[in-house]
Design a protein around this motif. Structure first.
Motif, PDB file in Angstrom:
ATOM      1  N   UNK A  42       1.608  -1.460   0.134  1.00  0.00           N
ATOM      2  CA  UNK A  42      -0.271  -0.391  -0.161  1.00  0.00           C
ATOM      3  C   UNK A  42       1.217   1.309   0.136  1.00  0.00           C
ATOM      4  N   UNK A  43       0.234   2.536  -1.402  1.00  0.00           N
ATOM      5  CA  UNK A  43       1.517   3.339  -0.462  1.00  0.00           C
ATOM      6  C   UNK A  43       0.356   4.526  -0.721  1.00  0.00           C
ATOM      7  N   UNK A  44       0.824   5.650   0.232  1.00  0.00           N
ATOM      8  CA  UNK A  44      -0.683   6.893   0.783  1.00  0.00           C
ATOM      9  C   UNK A  44      -0.283   8.030  -0.095  1.00  0.00           C
ATOM     10  N   UNK A  45      -0.637   8.892  -0.322  1.00  0.00           N
ATOM     11  CA  UNK A  45      -0.345  10.491  -1.108  1.00  0.00           C
ATOM     12  C   UNK A  45       0.783  11.138  -0.084  1.00  0.00           C
ATOM     13  N   UNK A  46       1.173  10.152   1.217  1.00  0.00           N
ATOM     14  CA  UNK A  46       2.115  11.004   1.831  1.00  0.00           C
ATOM     15  C   UNK A  46       3.551   9.993   1.472  1.00  0.00           C
ATOM     16  N   UNK A  47       3.809   9.390   0.276  1.00  0.00           N
ATOM     17  CA  UNK A  47       4.571   7.977   0.062  1.00  0.00           C
ATOM     18  C   UNK A  47       5.173   7.262   1.231  1.00  0.00           C
ATOM     19  N   UNK A  48       4.013   7.175   2.408  1.00  0.00           N
ATOM     20  CA  UNK A  48       4.384   6.104   3.360  1.00  0.00           C
ATOM     21  C   UNK A  48       3.610   4.817   2.246  1.00  0.00           C
ATOM     22  N   UNK A  49       4.648   3.767   3.118  1.00  0.00           N
ATOM     23  CA  UNK A  49       4.401   2.271   2.610  1.00  0.00           C
ATOM     24  C   UNK A  49       4.471   1.424   3.122  1.00  0.00           C
ATOM     25  N   UNK A  78      14.355   6.711  -3.054  1.00  0.00           N
ATOM     26  CA  UNK A  78      14.107   7.914  -2.726  1.00  0.00           C
ATOM     27  C   UNK A  78      13.025   8.492  -2.245  1.00  0.00           C
ATOM     28  N   UNK A  79      11.681   8.820  -3.339  1.00  0.00           N
ATOM     29  CA  UNK A  79      10.562   9.051  -3.187  1.00  0.00           C
ATOM     30  C   UNK A  79       9.990   8.532  -1.186  1.00  0.00           C
ATOM     31  N   UNK A  80      10.413   7.576  -0.939  1.00  0.00           N
ATOM     32  CA  UNK A  80       9.217   6.865  -0.554  1.00  0.00           C
ATOM     33  C   UNK A  80       9.416   7.893   1.263  1.00  0.00           C
ATOM     34  N   UNK A  81       8.548   8.017   1.881  1.00  0.00           N
ATOM     35  CA  UNK A  81       9.485   8.996   3.191  1.00  0.00           C
ATOM     36  C   UNK A  81       8.998   7.688   4.514  1.00  0.00           C
ATOM     37  N   UNK A  82       8.299   6.524   4.216  1.00  0.00           N
ATOM     38  CA  UNK A  82       8.275   5.713   5.423  1.00  0.00           C
ATOM     39  C   UNK A  82       7.766   4.228   5.258  1.00  0.00           C
ATOM     40  N   UNK A  83       8.243   2.920   5.306  1.00  0.00           N
ATOM     41  CA  UNK A  83       7.944   2.114   4.835  1.00  0.00           C
ATOM     42  C   UNK A  83       8.068   0.968   6.566  1.00  0.00           C
TER      43      UNK A  83
END
Length: 109
Positions: A42-49, A78-83
């Motif tokens: 799942x990826x949300x609009x805040x680039x959290x996965x 790079x684009x992702x904030x949190x996983x």
């Protein structure tokens, strides 16, 4: 006019899958994606996965380290904030979840 930031989820999804395909179950010479260990991403609009995955068994020797490896490697995009990686055993993993490629690799076809 402000433009909504559009996440290219397909592109991001492909990047995540490419990373997942570099991670192997230490006991099986097939990557965790082809093994069918990844149930959902799942990826949300805040680039959290959030990655929902399983292990081949609850007593898997890498039960502690594999989710950490998945999290760290996917975080390298790079684009992702949190996983966040969540392990589930529902449904339990079976060989039916493996890709045709994985089954061929392991001589199951």
């Amino acid at each position: 006019m402000s433009e909504e930031a559009n996440i290219d989820t397909q592109d991001l999804g492909e990047k995540i899958v490419r990373v997942l395909k570099t991670i192997y179950d230490p006991e099986i010479p097939v990557d965790i994606y082809e093994l069918g260990l990844i149930y959902d991403v799942f990826v949300n609009e805040d680039y959290d996965v959030k990655i929902l995955m399983t292990l081949t068994s609850p007593n898997c020797p890498v039960a502690e380290s594999l989710p950490v490896e998945v999290e760290e490697k996917v975080k390298s995009i790079d684009e992702l904030k949190d996983v966040e990686v969540e392990i589930t055993f529902d449904p339990p993993w079976t060989q039916e979840l493996m890709s045709e490629e994985a089954k061929l690799e392991l001589g199951l076809l």
